[in-house]
Design a protein around this motif. Sequence first.
Motif, PDB file in Angstrom:
ATOM      1  N   MET A  33     -16.598  -5.156 -24.419  1.00 62.70           N
ATOM      2  CA  MET A  33     -15.170  -5.393 -24.221  1.00 62.70           C
ATOM      3  C   MET A  33     -14.831  -6.822 -24.629  1.00 62.70           C
ATOM      4  SD  MET A  33     -13.092  -5.791 -20.685  1.00 62.70           S
ATOM      5  CE  MET A  33     -13.850  -7.398 -20.503  1.00 62.70           C
ATOM      6  N   SER A  34     -13.819  -6.974 -25.460  1.00 63.81           N
ATOM      7  CA  SER A  34     -13.404  -8.313 -25.821  1.00 63.81           C
ATOM      8  C   SER A  34     -12.124  -8.634 -25.060  1.00 63.81           C
ATOM      9  CB  SER A  34     -13.184  -8.345 -27.336  1.00 63.81           C
ATOM     10  OG  SER A  34     -12.393  -9.422 -27.662  1.00 63.81           O
ATOM     11  N   TRP A  35     -12.110  -9.741 -24.361  1.00 64.05           N
ATOM     12  CA  TRP A  35     -10.981 -10.057 -23.507  1.00 64.05           C
ATOM     13  C   TRP A  35     -10.829 -11.571 -23.453  1.00 64.05           C
ATOM     14  CZ3 TRP A  35     -11.298 -12.123 -18.263  1.00 64.05           C
ATOM     15  CH2 TRP A  35     -10.057 -12.162 -17.623  1.00 64.05           C
ATOM     16  N   THR A  36      -9.586 -12.044 -23.424  1.00 62.86           N
ATOM     17  CA  THR A  36      -9.347 -13.480 -23.343  1.00 62.86           C
ATOM     18  C   THR A  36      -8.449 -13.734 -22.147  1.00 62.86           C
ATOM     19  OG1 THR A  36      -9.198 -13.392 -25.734  1.00 62.86           O
ATOM     20  CG2 THR A  36      -8.649 -15.479 -24.716  1.00 62.86           C
ATOM     21  N   VAL A  37      -8.792 -14.742 -21.353  1.00 62.38           N
ATOM     22  CA  VAL A  37      -7.946 -15.074 -20.208  1.00 62.38           C
ATOM     23  C   VAL A  37      -6.613 -15.588 -20.742  1.00 62.38           C
ATOM     24  CG1 VAL A  37      -7.713 -16.487 -18.132  1.00 62.38           C
ATOM     25  CG2 VAL A  37      -9.971 -15.706 -18.843  1.00 62.38           C
ATOM     26  N   HIS A  38      -5.508 -15.035 -20.223  1.00 61.39           N
ATOM     27  CA  HIS A  38      -4.180 -15.452 -20.653  1.00 61.39           C
ATOM     28  C   HIS A  38      -4.003 -16.958 -20.408  1.00 61.39           C
ATOM     29  CE1 HIS A  38       0.205 -15.599 -20.798  1.00 61.39           C
ATOM     30  NE2 HIS A  38       0.104 -14.504 -21.520  1.00 61.39           N
ATOM     31  N   ALA A  39      -3.349 -17.641 -21.356  1.00 68.03           N
ATOM     32  CA  ALA A  39      -3.214 -19.105 -21.264  1.00 68.03           C
ATOM     33  C   ALA A  39      -2.591 -19.556 -19.939  1.00 68.03           C
ATOM     34  CB  ALA A  39      -2.390 -19.607 -22.436  1.00 68.03           C
ATOM     35  N   ASP A  40      -1.662 -18.762 -19.395  1.00 70.56           N
ATOM     36  CA  ASP A  40      -1.013 -19.141 -18.137  1.00 70.56           C
ATOM     37  C   ASP A  40      -1.988 -19.178 -16.971  1.00 70.56           C
ATOM     38  OD1 ASP A  40       1.393 -19.307 -19.328  1.00 70.56           O
ATOM     39  OD2 ASP A  40       2.197 -17.418 -18.559  1.00 70.56           O
ATOM     40  N   LEU A  41      -3.127 -18.504 -17.130  1.00 71.89           N
ATOM     41  CA  LEU A  41      -4.090 -18.412 -16.022  1.00 71.89           C
ATOM     42  C   LEU A  41      -5.295 -19.324 -16.249  1.00 71.89           C
ATOM     43  CD1 LEU A  41      -3.922 -14.537 -15.471  1.00 71.89           C
ATOM     44  CD2 LEU A  41      -2.643 -16.326 -14.282  1.00 71.89           C
ATOM     45  N   ARG A  42      -5.138 -20.263 -17.172  1.00 76.23           N
ATOM     46  CA  ARG A  42      -6.169 -21.276 -17.415  1.00 76.23           C
ATOM     47  C   ARG A  42      -5.585 -22.630 -17.043  1.00 76.23           C
ATOM     48  NH1 ARG A  42     -10.622 -21.144 -20.907  1.00 76.23           N
ATOM     49  NH2 ARG A  42     -11.116 -19.082 -21.707  1.00 76.23           N
ATOM     50  N   ALA A  43      -6.384 -23.482 -16.426  1.00 74.50           N
ATOM     51  CA  ALA A  43      -5.882 -24.804 -16.034  1.00 74.50           C
ATOM     52  C   ALA A  43      -5.398 -25.582 -17.260  1.00 74.50           C
ATOM     53  CB  ALA A  43      -6.985 -25.576 -15.330  1.00 74.50           C
ATOM     54  N   HIS A  74      -2.543 -16.793  -8.534  1.00 69.93           N
ATOM     55  CA  HIS A  74      -3.108 -16.824  -9.889  1.00 69.93           C
ATOM     56  C   HIS A  74      -4.516 -16.241  -9.933  1.00 69.93           C
ATOM     57  CE1 HIS A  74      -0.585 -19.418 -12.751  1.00 69.93           C
ATOM     58  NE2 HIS A  74       0.199 -18.898 -11.842  1.00 69.93           N
ATOM     59  N   GLU A  75      -5.286 -16.458  -8.897  1.00 67.40           N
ATOM     60  CA  GLU A  75      -6.641 -15.895  -8.892  1.00 67.40           C
ATOM     61  C   GLU A  75      -6.560 -14.356  -8.885  1.00 67.40           C
ATOM     62  OE1 GLU A  75      -9.190 -16.979  -5.629  1.00 67.40           O
ATOM     63  OE2 GLU A  75     -10.985 -16.452  -6.773  1.00 67.40           O
ATOM     64  N   MET A  76      -5.620 -13.817  -8.094  1.00 70.04           N
ATOM     65  CA  MET A  76      -5.445 -12.357  -8.072  1.00 70.04           C
ATOM     66  C   MET A  76      -5.035 -11.861  -9.458  1.00 70.04           C
ATOM     67  SD  MET A  76      -3.693 -11.409  -4.422  1.00 70.04           S
ATOM     68  CE  MET A  76      -2.714 -12.830  -3.982  1.00 70.04           C
ATOM     69  N   LEU A  77      -4.103 -12.584 -10.101  1.00 66.80           N
ATOM     70  CA  LEU A  77      -3.651 -12.182 -11.435  1.00 66.80           C
ATOM     71  C   LEU A  77      -4.801 -12.198 -12.437  1.00 66.80           C
ATOM     72  CD1 LEU A  77      -0.206 -14.010 -11.670  1.00 66.80           C
ATOM     73  CD2 LEU A  77      -0.573 -11.554 -11.967  1.00 66.80           C
ATOM     74  N   ARG A  78      -5.603 -13.250 -12.372  1.00 61.41           N
ATOM     75  CA  ARG A  78      -6.739 -13.396 -13.298  1.00 61.41           C
ATOM     76  C   ARG A  78      -7.715 -12.212 -13.157  1.00 61.41           C
ATOM     77  NH1 ARG A  78     -11.281 -13.006 -14.447  1.00 61.41           N
ATOM     78  NH2 ARG A  78     -12.921 -14.531 -14.818  1.00 61.41           N
ATOM     79  N   LEU A  79      -8.018 -11.825 -11.918  1.00 58.45           N
ATOM     80  CA  LEU A  79      -8.967 -10.736 -11.691  1.00 58.45           C
ATOM     81  C   LEU A  79      -8.364  -9.382 -12.080  1.00 58.45           C
ATOM     82  CD1 LEU A  79     -10.353 -12.017  -8.272  1.00 58.45           C
ATOM     83  CD2 LEU A  79     -11.557 -12.051 -10.456  1.00 58.45           C
ATOM     84  N   LEU A  80      -7.081  -9.198 -11.756  1.00 63.86           N
ATOM     85  CA  LEU A  80      -6.421  -7.934 -12.105  1.00 63.86           C
ATOM     86  C   LEU A  80      -6.323  -7.767 -13.614  1.00 63.86           C
ATOM     87  CD1 LEU A  80      -3.561  -7.819  -9.465  1.00 63.86           C
ATOM     88  CD2 LEU A  80      -5.293  -6.056  -9.797  1.00 63.86           C
ATOM     89  N   GLU A  81      -6.018  -8.859 -14.311  1.00 63.39           N
ATOM     90  CA  GLU A  81      -5.903  -8.752 -15.771  1.00 63.39           C
ATOM     91  C   GLU A  81      -7.239  -8.376 -16.395  1.00 63.39           C
ATOM     92  OE1 GLU A  81      -3.696 -11.667 -17.861  1.00 63.39           O
ATOM     93  OE2 GLU A  81      -1.858 -11.007 -16.878  1.00 63.39           O
ATOM     94  N   GLU A  82      -8.316  -8.898 -15.824  1.00 64.06           N
ATOM     95  CA  GLU A  82      -9.645  -8.529 -16.339  1.00 64.06           C
ATOM     96  C   GLU A  82      -9.884  -7.026 -16.130  1.00 64.06           C
ATOM     97  OE1 GLU A  82     -12.991 -10.811 -14.925  1.00 64.06           O
ATOM     98  OE2 GLU A  82     -14.397  -9.293 -15.607  1.00 64.06           O
TER      99      GLU A  82
END
Length: 271
Positions: free
Chosen positions: A1-11, A108-116
């Motif tokens: 699976m190729s996936w990139t963390v959305h820029a809004d969810l990166r410091a 944001h942590e919830m969003l990051r995990l859900l997006e994955e």
Amino acid sequence: MSWTVHADLRADCENCAGLCCVALPLSASADFAIDKDAGTPCPHLGDGFRCDIHGELRQRGFPGCTAYDCFGAGQRVTQVTFRGRDWRSEPEIAGDMMEAFRRMRRVHEMLRLLEEAWSHEATRQITTMMTLTIEDLEAIAQGDLESLFDIDLDHRQKSVGILLEIASAVIRTTDGSAGPLHGRASLVGARFRDADLRRASFRGALLLGADLRGADLRLADLLGADLRGARLDGADLRGALFLTQPQLESARGDASTRLPGHLDRPTHWPT
Ligand code: SF4
């Protein structure tokens, strides 16, 4: 699976008013060289909200700072919730700003995990539930201070945890059987060298100092696993679920550790 963390969810520290360096408490330990209360600015936080010792945090006794990730909550609170205002110019907003940061990081942590979870082909059958939850959390993150303070974060985290548990089970059992279940287990110093841990569940497990050298952890669920000091040299973590950068930063690996594409190799690991 190729996936990139959305820029809004990166410091994005350039667009943050140094919130993590103020909002969070520090306890003198192997991770932090000093004690500091929550809400008090760290003495190393310089002008322009930059850390004066950024390039030498480990050498100066602050490895805990290198392992911290706000998941983009800092810039969201600074630029969206407070529209570019900051606690130094307006000390009267400092309390609200720090509390907003602590709450936004959880969102944001919830969003990051859900997006994955959402990005996995295998979870198509529960996409609607995840999409609705992501949209709901995104609306909170984009909203005003009042709505951020009003939401019951414990309740949200419980529901998101259930969704992620379902997603994990679906992903780990698609095209194969689930691996060993070690959820919330105390595995401090456990020996898993060269073990086949594909599709295993380690969510919430204590893996402090565990020997995972050469282990095959593909598609293993590592949500909330404590990997401090765990040995990951030569381990295969490709596709590992819900693994975050702070978890990796707190572990020990090397150039032969295979990582999920969306995570960076910690700079303190030997090359
Ligand atoms: S040492 Fe630097 S990164 Fe760590 S809390 Fe202080 S200012 Fe922030």
